[in-house]
Design an enzyme around this catalytic site. Structure first.
Site, PDB file in Angstrom:
ATOM      1  N   ASP A   8       0.784  -1.100   0.082  1.00 13.21           N
ATOM      2  CA  ASP A   8      -0.015  -0.264   0.020  1.00 13.21           C
ATOM      3  C   ASP A   8       0.825   1.199  -0.078  1.00 13.21           C
ATOM      4  O   ASP A   8       1.737   1.260   0.738  1.00 13.21           O
ATOM      5  CB  ASP A   8      -0.926  -0.026   1.099  1.00 13.21           C
ATOM      6  CG  ASP A   8      -1.818   1.069   1.273  1.00 13.21           C
ATOM      7  OD1 ASP A   8      -2.817   1.055   0.327  1.00 13.21           O
ATOM      8  OD2 ASP A   8      -1.780   1.874   2.223  1.00 13.21           O
ATOM      9  N   GLU A  47      14.792 -15.352  -0.348  1.00 18.02           N
ATOM     10  CA  GLU A  47      15.636 -16.282   0.338  1.00 18.02           C
ATOM     11  C   GLU A  47      14.484 -17.478   0.614  1.00 18.02           C
ATOM     12  O   GLU A  47      14.615 -18.690   0.784  1.00 18.02           O
ATOM     13  CB  GLU A  47      15.685 -15.785   1.897  1.00 18.02           C
ATOM     14  CG  GLU A  47      16.730 -14.866   1.829  1.00 18.02           C
ATOM     15  CD  GLU A  47      16.846 -14.069   3.456  1.00 18.02           C
ATOM     16  OE1 GLU A  47      16.117 -14.894   4.378  1.00 18.02           O
ATOM     17  OE2 GLU A  47      17.404 -13.017   3.529  1.00 18.02           O
TER      18      GLU A  47
END
Length: 586
Positions: free
Chosen positions: A207, A285
């Site tokens: 956002d 990751e």
């Protein structure tokens, strides 16, 4: 080997408050989403994006977050989230959640600690507290205005009862902005990202991704006259063609689009990119190609593309496209600009027509008078189309959009042809914009009205009991999902068919080649005998083995030969009527 699923995905936005209510309290919830995942699987989407469901006082419908790592009781529990996510994954649907990093709720434990602490404290350093101007500090630190109307600063009362510092809130006063120069803030959001990634989410829609970093010194700034960004009505259907293309599209026709744009000192500062590079490394990751999608109200398009460079975010919403009117020249311009800008950094373009912040495109694209009120439409707004007129054009716009290469976003209910709800009673409105402007701007409630699932059920199937948090119009009985499910001419059927054909013909991974209508027609007869056609209102292109023709004008044009795979509305023999789009087998 990676699939890069996000490059071609169709992502369906769920606004949890308004999707489905499982417990009869009038508010949609996570269990309601789980109950309807089969409907979304049947529709043919690839992923869902959920607007905030976190712990919140709900001053801004959940975009005021009090706890980023828990579910608000209105929506259920973390166990409900886990069940929903598991069921979605079992159906091959990925789950993207909203992240609100620009600001928290004023009820967040950090902000409460800041209010109790002294000026200059570590607690206040997490937010943007400043001394006021003037001899007594009784003037705001600068002249910034809130996106929701009114000042962007609120003064606090100190522990001893005296007027004290001011804090910045670019949105509602209940949404204080974080200070992203503070490493403690950055580390906290790394923790939040890992919390949800560890729970199996497939990505984050960020956002206000153009916010967070503010210019040094927080200088005064006076914005230009209000435009279409941050949820303006946009898409006015009349006016000169040049104004339609340059003004509403938000990109220049010629020359080439500038690489930089002057703007507000609280939007699109270069420092945001360091944050997203850090987040991208964190997401990388994790297995499974987790993604970041930016809500970045930035122009011009090459500047938006900075958010999706290879080491930053994966997608950015294409608001230039959303704000483009239904006009062939404007569409060609913005599509070319989008593909060039995003392609230059190796990113897919995204395409979107509606979301929880803008007037639904079943209304917006046919509005015939400018909307001076910014967010939302209401009883005082003018030029609002009849439903059938608006939805006819909206269906054509959707059929055009879903044939474009890249990734598409759908907003819940648009597959039912839901229009903006204009006639909400004043007492029912809940958007902060309505209150902060004393009713001068309607706000976004009209696009957030709870969905209709079953025509003859209580609350049109949204919830078995209770009163929906926003009232539903009688029109919902005609548009309920059960009414449309088996109707081959329904808007739901159009979306289902378009998404199926989009997969079968791999148009999301395709390449666009613009075509001229007269050239398409010439093969049907000798060139000398080909009919003269005024094709200025036609946008036509080839994507793989599909030819798409959209008639944005007011009269019919000849229909090229070939097998019609999809039509947004009834055809007129060998003619393509106004406000109609077809897919033809190439």
């Amino acid at each position: 080997m990676t699939s890069e699923w996000w490059r071609t995905a169709t992502i369906y936005q769920i606004y949890p408050r308004s999707f489905a209510d499982s417990n009869g309290d009038g508010m949609g919830d996570l269990a309601g989403i789980t109950a309807h995942l089969s409907d979304l699987q049947e529709l043919g989407i690839d992923a869902i994006w959920l607007s905030p469901f976190y712990t919140s006082p709900q001053r801004d419908a959940g975009y005021d977050v009090a706890d980023y790592c828990d579910v608000d009781p209105l929506f259920g529990t973390l166990a409900d989230f886990d069940a929903m996510r598991a069921e979605a994954h079992a159906r091959g649907i990925r789950v993207i959640v909203d992240l609100v990093p620009n600001h928290s709720s004023s009820e967040h434990v950090w902000f409460q600690a800041a209010l109790a602490a002294e000026p200059g404290s570590a607690e206040r350093g997490r937010y943007l507290f400043r001394d006021g101007r003037g001899p007594a500090g009784d003037e705001p630190p600068n002249n910034w205005e809130s996106v929701f109307g009114g000042p962007a600063w609120t003064r606090v009362v100190e522990a001893d009862g005296t007027p004290g510092q001011w804090y910045l809130h670019l949105f509602d006063s209940s949404q204080p902005d974080f200070d992203w120069t503070n490493e403690e803030v950055r580390e906290e959001f790394r923790r939040i990202l890992r919390f949800w990634l560890d729970r199996g989410v497939d990505g984050f829609r960020v956002d206000v991704a153009h916010g967070m970093i503010k210019a040094d010194g927080l200088p005064d700034y006076t914005p230009p006259a209000e435009g279409g960004s941050m949820g303006g009505a946009g898409g006015v259907a009349d006016g000169s063609e040049e104004a339609l293309v340059e003004g509403a599209v938000g990109v220049a026709l010629e020359p080439a689009i500038s690489d930089e744009a002057d703007g507000a000192p609280y939007w699109a500062q270069d420092g945001v990119h360091e944050i997203y590079r850090d987040w991208r490394a964190l997401l990388d990751e994790y297995p499974g190609e987790r993604i970041l999608a930016a809500e970045a109200w930035v122009d011009p398009l090459p500047r938006v593309a900075k958010w999706v460079r290879p080491d930053e975010m994966h997608q950015a919403f294409n608001f230039a496209y959303l704000e483009t009117p239904w006009n062939a020249r404007a569409l060609r311009t913005v599509v070319d600009a989008s593909l060039a800008a995003f392609g230059a950094v190796g990113a897919p373009s995204t395409w979107v027509l509606s979301n929880h912040d803008v007037v639904r495109h079943a209304t917006r694209l046919s509005v015939t008078e400018p909307n001076p009120q910014g967010h939302g439409l209401g009883p005082r707004s003018k030029g609002i189309p009849e439903y059938e007129t608006g939805v006819h054009r909206a269906r054509a716009a959707t059929a055009f959009m879903l044939a474009l290469p890249g990734s598409s976003y759908l907003y819940q209910g648009e597959e039912l042809g839901l229009p903006e709800v204009i006639d909400l009673p004043d007492e029912a409105r809940q958007d902060p914009t309505w209150f902060r402007t004393n009713g001068e701007r309607y706000g976004r409630d009209g696009c957030r009205v709870p969905l209709p699932w079953t025509a003859d059920a209580a609350n049109y199937g949204f919830g078995a009991t209770g009163t929906p948090w926003l009232p539903q119009p009688e029109l919902w009985s005609r548009l309920a999902r059960d009414v449309q499910r088996d109707d081959p001419s329904s808007t739901l059927a159009l979306y289902r068919d378009a998404l199926r054909l989009r997969r079968e013909h791999a148009v999301g991974a395709g390449a666009l080649e613009w075509l001229e209508l007269d050239a398409l027609l010439a093969h049907e007869a000798d060139a000398a005998d080909a009919p003269a056609v005024d094709a200025s209102s036609v946008a036509a292109f080839r994507n793989g083995d599909v030819i798409v023709v959209a008639n944005t004008g007011s009269g019919s044009v000849p229909l090229p030969a070939g097998v019609v795979l999809l039509a947004s509305g009834p055809l007129d023999g060998d003619a393509l009527p106004a406000d109609t789009t077809v897919w033809i087998s190439a």
